[in-house]
Design a protein around this motif. Structure first.
Motif, mmCIF file in Angstrom:
data_model
loop_
_atom_site.group_PDB
_atom_site.id
_atom_site.type_symbol
_atom_site.label_atom_id
_atom_site.label_comp_id
_atom_site.label_asym_id
_atom_site.label_seq_id
_atom_site.Cartn_x
_atom_site.Cartn_y
_atom_site.Cartn_z
ATOM 1 N N HIS A 116 0.876 -1.168 0.000
ATOM 2 C CA HIS A 116 0.000 0.000 0.000
ATOM 3 C C HIS A 116 0.912 1.216 0.000
ATOM 4 C CE1 HIS A 116 -3.384 2.420 2.228
ATOM 5 N NE2 HIS A 116 -3.292 2.736 0.939
ATOM 6 N N LEU A 117 1.026 1.881 -1.145
ATOM 7 C CA LEU A 117 1.977 2.977 -1.261
ATOM 8 C C LEU A 117 1.377 4.290 -0.756
ATOM 9 C CD1 LEU A 117 3.679 2.281 -4.714
ATOM 10 C CD2 LEU A 117 4.280 1.420 -2.433
ATOM 11 N N GLU A 118 2.275 5.229 -0.459
ATOM 12 C CA GLU A 118 1.934 6.508 0.151
ATOM 13 C C GLU A 118 0.911 7.278 -0.702
ATOM 14 O OE1 GLU A 118 1.274 9.443 2.373
ATOM 15 O OE2 GLU A 118 2.613 7.857 3.080
ATOM 16 N N PRO A 119 -0.187 7.772 -0.084
ATOM 17 C CA PRO A 119 -1.202 8.484 -0.853
ATOM 18 C C PRO A 119 -1.062 10.005 -0.898
ATOM 19 C CG PRO A 119 -2.076 7.939 1.292
ATOM 20 C CD PRO A 119 -0.681 7.382 1.248
ATOM 21 N N VAL A 120 -0.271 10.626 -0.013
ATOM 22 C CA VAL A 120 -0.317 12.087 0.089
ATOM 23 C C VAL A 120 0.942 12.793 -0.397
ATOM 24 C CG1 VAL A 120 -1.954 11.971 2.000
ATOM 25 C CG2 VAL A 120 0.489 12.157 2.494
ATOM 26 N N ASP A 121 2.008 12.076 -0.667
ATOM 27 C CA ASP A 121 3.253 12.698 -1.120
ATOM 28 C C ASP A 121 3.748 11.948 -2.349
ATOM 29 O OD1 ASP A 121 5.992 13.406 -1.523
ATOM 30 O OD2 ASP A 121 6.079 14.162 0.528
ATOM 31 N N PRO A 122 3.540 12.504 -3.559
ATOM 32 C CA PRO A 122 3.920 11.792 -4.780
ATOM 33 C C PRO A 122 5.397 11.405 -4.837
ATOM 34 C CG PRO A 122 2.454 13.606 -5.314
ATOM 35 C CD PRO A 122 2.814 13.748 -3.864
ATOM 36 N N ALA A 123 6.282 12.274 -4.353
ATOM 37 C CA ALA A 123 7.708 11.963 -4.420
ATOM 38 C C ALA A 123 8.033 10.757 -3.549
ATOM 39 C CB ALA A 123 8.540 13.176 -3.984
ATOM 40 N N VAL A 124 7.452 10.698 -2.352
ATOM 41 C CA VAL A 124 7.672 9.553 -1.474
ATOM 42 C C VAL A 124 7.084 8.297 -2.098
ATOM 43 C CG1 VAL A 124 7.022 8.538 0.751
ATOM 44 C CG2 VAL A 124 7.859 10.895 0.638
ATOM 45 N N GLN A 125 5.879 8.417 -2.653
ATOM 46 C CA GLN A 125 5.254 7.250 -3.275
ATOM 47 C C GLN A 125 6.107 6.682 -4.399
ATOM 48 O OE1 GLN A 125 2.362 6.815 -6.702
ATOM 49 N NE2 GLN A 125 1.046 7.442 -5.007
ATOM 50 N N MET A 126 6.614 7.546 -5.266
ATOM 51 C CA MET A 126 7.411 7.054 -6.393
ATOM 52 C C MET A 126 8.730 6.439 -5.912
ATOM 53 S SD MET A 126 6.546 9.703 -9.508
ATOM 54 C CE MET A 126 6.721 11.220 -8.574
ATOM 55 N N ALA A 127 9.289 6.998 -4.831
ATOM 56 C CA ALA A 127 10.493 6.395 -4.247
ATOM 57 C C ALA A 127 10.179 5.016 -3.686
ATOM 58 C CB ALA A 127 11.057 7.306 -3.158
ATOM 59 N N GLN A 128 9.026 4.855 -3.057
ATOM 60 C CA GLN A 128 8.623 3.541 -2.566
ATOM 61 C C GLN A 128 8.450 2.558 -3.726
ATOM 62 O OE1 GLN A 128 5.098 4.528 -0.329
ATOM 63 N NE2 GLN A 128 6.250 5.130 1.499
ATOM 64 N N GLY A 129 7.905 3.042 -4.838
ATOM 65 C CA GLY A 129 7.766 2.193 -6.014
ATOM 66 C C GLY A 129 9.109 1.689 -6.514
ATOM 67 N N ARG A 130 10.114 2.556 -6.485
ATOM 68 C CA ARG A 130 11.461 2.131 -6.906
ATOM 69 C C ARG A 130 12.032 1.117 -5.923
ATOM 70 N NH1 ARG A 130 11.509 7.684 -8.250
ATOM 71 N NH2 ARG A 130 12.538 8.262 -6.299
ATOM 72 N N GLU A 131 11.816 1.341 -4.622
ATOM 73 C CA GLU A 131 12.267 0.359 -3.633
ATOM 74 C C GLU A 131 11.590 -0.990 -3.850
ATOM 75 O OE1 GLU A 131 12.595 1.444 0.552
ATOM 76 O OE2 GLU A 131 12.245 3.537 -0.017
ATOM 77 N N LEU A 132 10.333 -0.952 -4.228
ATOM 78 C CA LEU A 132 9.587 -2.181 -4.498
ATOM 79 C C LEU A 132 10.231 -2.958 -5.649
ATOM 80 C CD1 LEU A 132 6.909 -3.536 -3.499
ATOM 81 C CD2 LEU A 132 5.762 -2.285 -5.342
ATOM 82 N N LEU A 133 10.556 -2.255 -6.731
ATOM 83 C CA LEU A 133 11.166 -2.907 -7.890
ATOM 84 C C LEU A 133 12.571 -3.409 -7.578
ATOM 85 C CD1 LEU A 133 9.985 -0.443 -10.683
ATOM 86 C CD2 LEU A 133 9.303 -2.843 -10.450
ATOM 87 N N ASP A 134 13.298 -2.680 -6.753
ATOM 88 C CA ASP A 134 14.672 -3.073 -6.417
ATOM 89 C C ASP A 134 14.742 -4.043 -5.243
ATOM 90 O OD1 ASP A 134 15.592 -1.399 -8.407
ATOM 91 O OD2 ASP A 134 15.976 0.282 -7.049
ATOM 92 N N GLY A 135 13.596 -4.272 -4.594
ATOM 93 C CA GLY A 135 13.556 -5.131 -3.410
ATOM 94 C C GLY A 135 12.816 -6.426 -3.673
ATOM 95 N N PRO A 136 11.593 -6.575 -3.141
ATOM 96 C CA PRO A 136 10.906 -7.866 -3.249
ATOM 97 C C PRO A 136 10.565 -8.274 -4.672
ATOM 98 C CG PRO A 136 9.431 -6.195 -2.361
ATOM 99 C CD PRO A 136 10.802 -5.600 -2.354
ATOM 100 N N LEU A 137 10.438 -7.314 -5.586
ATOM 101 C CA LEU A 137 10.129 -7.658 -6.973
ATOM 102 C C LEU A 137 11.372 -7.942 -7.804
ATOM 103 C CD1 LEU A 137 7.230 -5.148 -7.759
ATOM 104 C CD2 LEU A 137 7.052 -7.604 -7.322
ATOM 105 N N ASP A 138 12.548 -7.813 -7.207
ATOM 106 C CA ASP A 138 13.801 -8.084 -7.922
ATOM 107 C C ASP A 138 14.114 -9.574 -7.819
ATOM 108 O OD1 ASP A 138 16.218 -7.970 -9.206
ATOM 109 O OD2 ASP A 138 17.299 -7.027 -7.550
ATOM 110 N N THR A 139 13.568 -10.359 -8.727
ATOM 111 C CA THR A 139 13.727 -11.810 -8.718
ATOM 112 C C THR A 139 13.596 -12.330 -10.141
ATOM 113 O OG1 THR A 139 12.772 -13.888 -7.909
ATOM 114 C CG2 THR A 139 11.247 -12.060 -8.219
ATOM 115 N N THR A 140 14.160 -13.495 -10.384
ATOM 116 C CA THR A 140 14.006 -14.135 -11.695
ATOM 117 C C THR A 140 12.734 -14.965 -11.767
ATOM 118 O OG1 THR A 140 15.338 -16.017 -10.947
ATOM 119 C CG2 THR A 140 16.500 -14.214 -12.064
ATOM 120 N N LEU A 141 12.030 -15.117 -10.652
ATOM 121 C CA LEU A 141 10.767 -15.851 -10.650
ATOM 122 C C LEU A 141 9.682 -15.046 -11.372
ATOM 123 C CD1 LEU A 141 10.652 -16.956 -6.895
ATOM 124 C CD2 LEU A 141 11.102 -18.444 -8.859
ATOM 125 N N PRO A 142 8.662 -15.695 -11.897
ATOM 126 C CA PRO A 142 7.466 -14.945 -12.292
ATOM 127 C C PRO A 142 6.962 -14.150 -11.094
ATOM 128 C CG PRO A 142 7.330 -17.222 -13.050
ATOM 129 C CD PRO A 142 8.518 -17.146 -12.136
#
Length: 331
Positions: free
Chosen positions: A194-220
């Motif tokens: 559930h990403l941040e709803p009130v600060d777009p810059a924070v939300q987009m940074a969380q999105g990048r952390e998501l891609l570089d963190g738990p979504l960074d895998t060779t699995l589907p």
């Protein structure tokens, strides 16, 4: 399935308080709303949605734990322990009553806040909100058919911080949950957030952390989430959901299950009034998603909680959001 279950109130009277009196009044307003939006009744409807779709996994957001302490200790440290509403326990109980077997395999603790309100007899009572993201998994299937491993949960480094008023310095964290699930011998990483709803810059940074963190895998990969980022900007709230987060995740190789199944249909999922009482309110933006990448194909996707038939007997919407479920085939 992804389902924002709604904490039961708009928190702005608390977060925007500029002095102690406003804070006390704001906490009372919020907690009265939580009581009025009646999660036990809403949980019955939510359990019906889940039972109807029968998903292997459910990504839940705003799974509130409301606790109290009487009298208040006048310390904003979150230490109240008397349970008022445990949304997770209530929902699991409603599912069990329907013969559905789920357990929480990953839980991320987001914000944990405490502040006083004035009681009917004039004293002060602390009210504590613990916000959680939860990944539910079915427990009634044979292990060779479905199993869960490597459950994880964490918070993002990027976060909002309150900078004024009596709660100045309070951090508003958000987190994610994930697990590797094996279905008929095929393993997939499933992530909820559930990403941040009130600060777009924070939300987009969380999105990048998501891609570089738990979504960074060779699995589907499957991301079942409330991104607070409006699809194609349609209906977006300026300065809030008008962000590139959804677009950036698609650019990283993900497919939007709703778009794949419904083409140009808008599929709006947000948002109802805070009191959940206006049965005529139309949803105006799509911010809740099932996104996937890798050796997966979408067979079906639909919404729950979007039509008037979803209302509880007392006329409450199950949540201020609609939910989304998808059937994905792994190959």
């Amino acid at each position: 399935m992804t389902r924002n279950v709604y904490i039961g109130a708009d928190l702005s009277p608390v977060f925007h308080a500029i002095n102690a009196d406003q804070l006390i009044a704001g906490v009372d307003t919020v907690f009265r709303s939580v009581q009025a939006t009646d999660f036990p009744a809403r949980a019955e409807a939510l359990a019906g949605e889940i039972a109807g779709a029968d998903p292997h996994l459910v990504s839940l957001q705003e799974v509130a734990l409301w606790r109290s302490r009487t009298p208040a200790d006048l310390d904003h440290t979150p230490n109240a322990t008397d349970v008022e509403f445990d949304f997770l326990e209530i929902l699991l109980d409603r599912l069990a009553a329907r013969g559905k077997h789920y357990e929480a395999v990953a839980t991320a603790i987001g914000g944990d806040y405490e502040a006083p309100r004035r009681t009917a007899v004039g004293g002060l009572q602390d009210i504590r909100l613990t916000d959680r993201d939860v990944l539910l998994a079915r427990t009634d299937l044979p292990e060779e058919e479905f199993s869960v491993a490597h459950a994880q949960a964490d918070r993002y480094e990027a976060h909002v911080q309150i900078t004024s008023g009596p709660l100045s310095g309070t951090v508003v964290p958000r987190g994610w949950v994930a697990a590797d699930v094996t279905v008929h011998g095929h393993t997939i990483r499933v992530v909820g957030t559930h990403l941040e709803p009130v600060d777009p810059a924070v939300q987009m940074a969380q999105g990048r952390e998501l891609l570089d963190g738990p979504l960074d895998t060779t699995l589907p990969r499957v991301l079942a989430a409330d991104l607070n980022s409006a699809a194609d900007g349609v209906g977006a709230l300026p300065g809030r959901t008008d962000t590139r987060t959804h677009h950036d995740i698609l650019a990283a190789g993900f497919t939007d299950a709703w778009t794949a199944a419904h083409d140009a249909e808008p599929g709006f999922t947000c948002c109802r009034p805070a009191d959940l009482r206006d049965g005529m309110t139309n949803l105006g933006q799509r911010i809740d998603y099932v996104l996937f990448s890798g050796a997966l194909t979408v067979l079906a996707t639909n919404r729950v909680g979007e039509a008037p038939g979803a209302l509880t007997p007392s006329g409450l919407w199950p949540s201020d959001h609609a939910g989304v479920w998808s059937v994905l085939q792994v190959h």
